[in-house]
Design an enzyme around this catalytic site. Structure first.
Site, PDB file in Angstrom:
ATOM      1  CB  SER A 121      -0.890   0.028   1.253  1.00 13.02           C
ATOM      2  OG  SER A 121      -1.634  -1.149   1.392  1.00 13.02           O
ATOM      3  CG  HIS A 142      -2.153  -0.560  -3.760  1.00 13.30           C
ATOM      4  ND1 HIS A 142      -2.554   0.730  -3.462  1.00 13.30           N
ATOM      5  CD2 HIS A 142      -2.586  -1.325  -2.715  1.00 13.30           C
ATOM      6  CE1 HIS A 142      -3.195   0.746  -2.313  1.00 13.30           C
ATOM      7  NE2 HIS A 142      -3.222  -0.488  -1.848  1.00 13.30           N
ATOM      8  CD  GLU A 154      -2.540   3.543  -6.125  1.00 13.11           C
ATOM      9  OE1 GLU A 154      -2.616   4.782  -6.120  1.00 13.11           O
ATOM     10  OE2 GLU A 154      -2.154   2.869  -5.148  1.00 13.11           O
ATOM     11  CG  ASN A 193      -3.048   4.321   0.574  1.00  8.22           C
ATOM     12  OD1 ASN A 193      -4.202   4.453   0.967  1.00  8.22           O
ATOM     13  ND2 ASN A 193      -2.510   3.139   0.357  1.00  8.22           N
TER      14      ASN A 193
END
Length: 289
Positions: A121, A142, A154, A193
Site C-alpha cells: 500500500s 496495488h 495501481e 493513499n
C-alpha cells in the site's frame, strides 16, 4: 502478451484471498501460499465464502464458481511457486517481511523472466526490487479492498522496471482481470493513499481532540460530502494496523506531520482493536465482522 498462465499469490488474508479469487475467476491457474496450515485453512475458507457470496448475488454461476475453485491450489511453501510466471506478494505491510519473501522468491523462480509484484500500500517498491537479481521484473500492483468489487489497481514501476514488463502487467490488469489500471511513480503512498491517508488520520485527530463523535465525523462526510463511507468506518474496513503501517511509511518518506499516525491510532493498534477483522475498532462488529 498480457496473460500469465501460472500465478502465485503469497499471503491469503483479506487482500491475498481477493487477489487469488479474481485471478482464478479470470481463467488463470493460481497457487496460494500461506505460512502454515491454520492460516491456509482460514484463507481458503475466506476465499470460498467470497465465491459463495458472488453466487448468491448472481455475480457468477455455479459452473463459474466450480471452475474458479478448480483453478486454485493451496500450499505452505514458496517452492511450490517455482514455475509461476507471475507472483504477487500480499503479506503484511512490513518491509522486513516483504524483503524476505522477495529474496526467497528470487532464488526459487526458475524462469529468469518471471515477474515478482508487490501489493504494498505504501512501501517504495525499489526497496523490494533491490534484494533480487531481477529488479527489471519487479513492480507494484496495488489492489483495493474488497478486491473482487473494487475496480482499481495501481501499477507502480520502479526506475529500473523494464517498460515491457510494466505494459504486460497493465494489460493483464485491464484485459484479463477487467480492472482499471493507473500508473503511479514509486513514491510512498502512490496516488490513492497519498491523498487518502492525511484525510483518514485527520479524522482520528479530530476524534482524539474531542471536536466531534465518531458517528458525527462519519455522518458529516457521508451526508455533507457524499462519500460512500465515513473516514473512521473506512479505517475499520482497511484495518487500523494496516493504516498505521501506511502512515508510518509515508511519514518516513516525506517527514510531513500530516502523515504521522496519531497517538490514538497507535494505542488502538497496541490494544488489538484493529477494526472489522478483530471485531472492534472505532465501532463494534460483534462476533462475525
Amino acid at each position: 502478451m498480457s496473460q500469465f498462465s501460472r500465478i502465485g499469490v503469497v499471503g491469503c488474508g483479506l487482500m491475498g484471498s481477493g487477489i487469488a479469487e479474481v485471478c482464478a475467476r479470470a481463467g488463470s491457474e493460481v497457487r496460494v501460499v500461506e505460512s502454515g496450515e491454520q492460516a491456509l485453512a482460514l484463507g481458503r475458507s475466506r476465499l470460498t465464502a467470497s465465491l459463495d457470496r458472488g453466487l448468491r448475488a448472481g455475480k457468477l454461476t455455479e459452473a463459474e464458481r466450480a471452475a474458479a475453485l478448480g483453478r486454485l491450489s493451496f500450499h505452505t511453501t514458496l517452492a511450490d511457486l517455482a514455475d509461476c510466471d507471475l507472483v504477487i506478494e500480499a503479506v503484511a505491510e512490513r518491509l522486513d517481511l516483504k524483503r524476505a519473501v522477495f529474496k526467497e522468491l528470487d532464488g526459487i523462480l526458475t524462469d529468469p523472466a518471471a515477474v515478482i509484484a508487490s501489493n504494498t500500500s505504501s512501501i517504495p517498491v525499489i526497496e523490494l526490487a533491490a534484494v533480487t537479481t531481477r529488479p527489471a521484473q519487479v513492480l507494484g500492483v496495488h489492489f483495493f479492498n474488497p478486491v473482487p468489487v473494487q475496480r482499481l489497481i495501481e501499477i507502480i514501476p520502479t526506475q529500473v522496471t523494464d517498460a515491457a514488463v510494466t505494459e504486460q502487467v497493465m494489460n493483464f490488469a485491464a484485459d484479463t482481470l477487467g480492472k482499471t489500471a493507473i500508473r503511479a511513480r514509486d513514491r510512498a503512498g502512490f496516488v490513492v493513499n497519498a491523498l487518502l491517508v492525511p484525510y483518514l488520520v485527520s479524522a482520528v485527530r479530530m476524534l482524539e481532540s474531542g471536536i466531534a463523535s465518531a458517528e458525527d465525523i462519519d455522518n458529516g462526510m457521508v451526508l455533507g460530502c457524499a462519500h460512500p463511507m465515513g473516514p473512521l468506518r473506512l479505517l475499520d474496513l482497511i484495518g487500523l494496523d494496516t493504516a498505521q503501517s501506511i502512515a508510518e511509511s509515508m511519514y518516513e518518506e516525506y517527514k510531513e506531520p500530516l502523515y504521522a499516525p496519531p497517538p490514538l491510532l497507535r494505542r488502538m493498534v497496541a490494544a488489538g482493536t484493529l477494526g472489522r477483522k478483530s471485531g472492534q475498532g472505532f465501532y463494534g462488529y460483534g462476533e462475525n465482522p
